[in-house]
Design a protein around this motif. Sequence first.
Motif, PDB file in Angstrom:
ATOM      1  N   HIS A 147       4.677   0.706   0.897  1.00 18.44           N
ATOM      2  CA  HIS A 147       4.826   0.042   2.197  1.00 18.44           C
ATOM      3  C   HIS A 147       4.451  -1.423   2.024  1.00 18.44           C
ATOM      4  N   ARG A 148       5.368  -2.312   2.363  1.00 14.39           N
ATOM      5  CA  ARG A 148       5.106  -3.742   2.235  1.00 14.39           C
ATOM      6  C   ARG A 148       4.306  -4.233   3.428  1.00 14.39           C
TER       7      ARG A 148
ATOM      8  N   ALA B  51      -1.170   0.549   6.354  1.00 13.14           N
ATOM      9  CA  ALA B  51       0.262   0.653   6.647  1.00 13.14           C
ATOM     10  C   ALA B  51       0.527   0.727   8.140  1.00 13.14           C
ATOM     11  N   LEU B  52      -0.501   1.035   8.936  1.00 11.91           N
ATOM     12  CA  LEU B  52      -0.336   1.146  10.390  1.00 11.91           C
ATOM     13  C   LEU B  52      -0.496  -0.197  11.096  1.00 11.91           C
ATOM     14  N   LYS B  53      -0.997  -1.218  10.385  1.00 17.51           N
ATOM     15  CA  LYS B  53      -1.257  -2.508  11.015  1.00 17.51           C
ATOM     16  C   LYS B  53       0.002  -3.378  11.003  1.00 17.51           C
TER      17      LYS B  53
ATOM     18  N   VAL C 289       0.875  -1.182   0.000  1.00 19.52           N
ATOM     19  CA  VAL C 289       0.000   0.000   0.000  1.00 19.52           C
ATOM     20  C   VAL C 289       0.907   1.225   0.000  1.00 19.52           C
ATOM     21  N   GLY C 290       0.301   2.399  -0.092  1.00 17.55           N
ATOM     22  CA  GLY C 290       1.069   3.626   0.048  1.00 17.55           C
ATOM     23  C   GLY C 290       1.424   3.855   1.506  1.00 17.55           C
ATOM     24  N   PRO C 291       2.475   4.600   1.793  1.00 14.88           N
ATOM     25  CA  PRO C 291       2.911   4.831   3.176  1.00 14.88           C
ATOM     26  C   PRO C 291       1.846   5.465   4.055  1.00 14.88           C
ATOM     27  N   GLU C 292       0.905   6.220   3.476  1.00  8.67           N
ATOM     28  CA  GLU C 292      -0.127   6.908   4.260  1.00  8.67           C
ATOM     29  C   GLU C 292      -1.440   6.120   4.334  1.00  8.67           C
ATOM     30  N   HIS C 293      -1.478   4.948   3.732  1.00  7.18           N
ATOM     31  CA  HIS C 293      -2.706   4.149   3.747  1.00  7.18           C
ATOM     32  C   HIS C 293      -2.972   3.624   5.153  1.00  7.18           C
TER      33      HIS C 293
ATOM     34  N   MET D 297      -0.180   4.533  -8.557  1.00 11.66           N
ATOM     35  CA  MET D 297      -1.529   4.663  -7.999  1.00 11.66           C
ATOM     36  C   MET D 297      -1.592   4.110  -6.582  1.00 11.66           C
ATOM     37  N   THR D 298      -0.844   3.055  -6.320  1.00 16.31           N
ATOM     38  CA  THR D 298      -0.792   2.497  -4.973  1.00 16.31           C
ATOM     39  C   THR D 298      -0.101   3.461  -4.016  1.00 16.31           C
ATOM     40  N   SER D 299       0.969   4.072  -4.466  1.00 21.67           N
ATOM     41  CA  SER D 299       1.762   4.948  -3.595  1.00 21.67           C
ATOM     42  C   SER D 299       0.979   6.167  -3.125  1.00 21.67           C
ATOM     43  N   VAL D 300      -0.001   6.625  -3.922  1.00 20.18           N
ATOM     44  CA  VAL D 300      -0.781   7.806  -3.526  1.00 20.18           C
ATOM     45  C   VAL D 300      -2.042   7.438  -2.767  1.00 20.18           C
TER      46      VAL D 300
END
Length: 290
Positions: A251-252, A177-179, A170-174, A231-234
């Motif tokens: 973000h992996r 990414a927090l999980k 996912v993008g870093p701000e998705h 598109m994923t990064s944004v």
Amino acid sequence: MESNALRAFLTIVDQGSFSEAAELLHLTQPAISKRLAALESQLGVHLIDRSHRQIRLTDAGTRLLPHARRILDEIHNARISLSPDNEKLEGELQIIASHHIGLHHLPSWLRRFTSHYPEVKLNLQFMESDAAYAEMQKRNAELAFVTLSDSMESHFMVYQQWSDPMAFVVGPEHELALKKSVSLGDLARYPAILPDTTTATYRAVSRLFLEANLPLQQQIPTNYLETIKMMTSVGLGWSVLPIRMLDDSTHRLAMNYPVSRVLGAIGLSGRQLSLAARTLLEIVRQEETE
């Protein structure tokens, strides 16, 4: 049957146009029409129906088509077999590469190849893997570097293959990414940005969701992995990308669902490779197995 007449027939069929076939063979349109007419006169049948705007094969033309390809393949093989053992690497090498392989694999291969064999002229074409298979059947290249398909027809030969491991991203701000860990159920809540349904990547991912009885929300399908990555990064959704493409813009996700595809070099069965093609394949083998 003259090989030039057979080549004219095949080129007309493959290009779907007399004018485009003439341009490809560096002939005038009357000249290529004359070659086809001579072949039809020799065989005593019409091979192409000229009553329509589009090129259409007659029944006789359809029957001749596979034989014509095999005849020209054997002529090609004879030339390869008669080449001297100490043949110098020169001439033209036609290859096709998928966009991903062209960006992330091909440069290192060609750097080595061109530095050692500068007299070989490389004719490169870049296209999606499905289109590459079709071009190979028309003999428009000696080798194609593509994503291997489980539905690949038997007349293709795989010369080299290697695994291309992938990761859910996912993008870093998705939000995901927090999980610390992510399940398929978590992914099912968000849009997926994946290649279209004919690709190996889509089939591998959709199989996971089907087995888990979960919906897969496909959004904006495109086969260009660089576009999918952008598109994923944004934050437009999640995706599955080759690990070697990942950087700070993605973000992996920590997931227990390995996804991989197989990349490889293909040619046509029954059609021998030139020394230049064999030499490039050796470089590919060394680069991808080191």
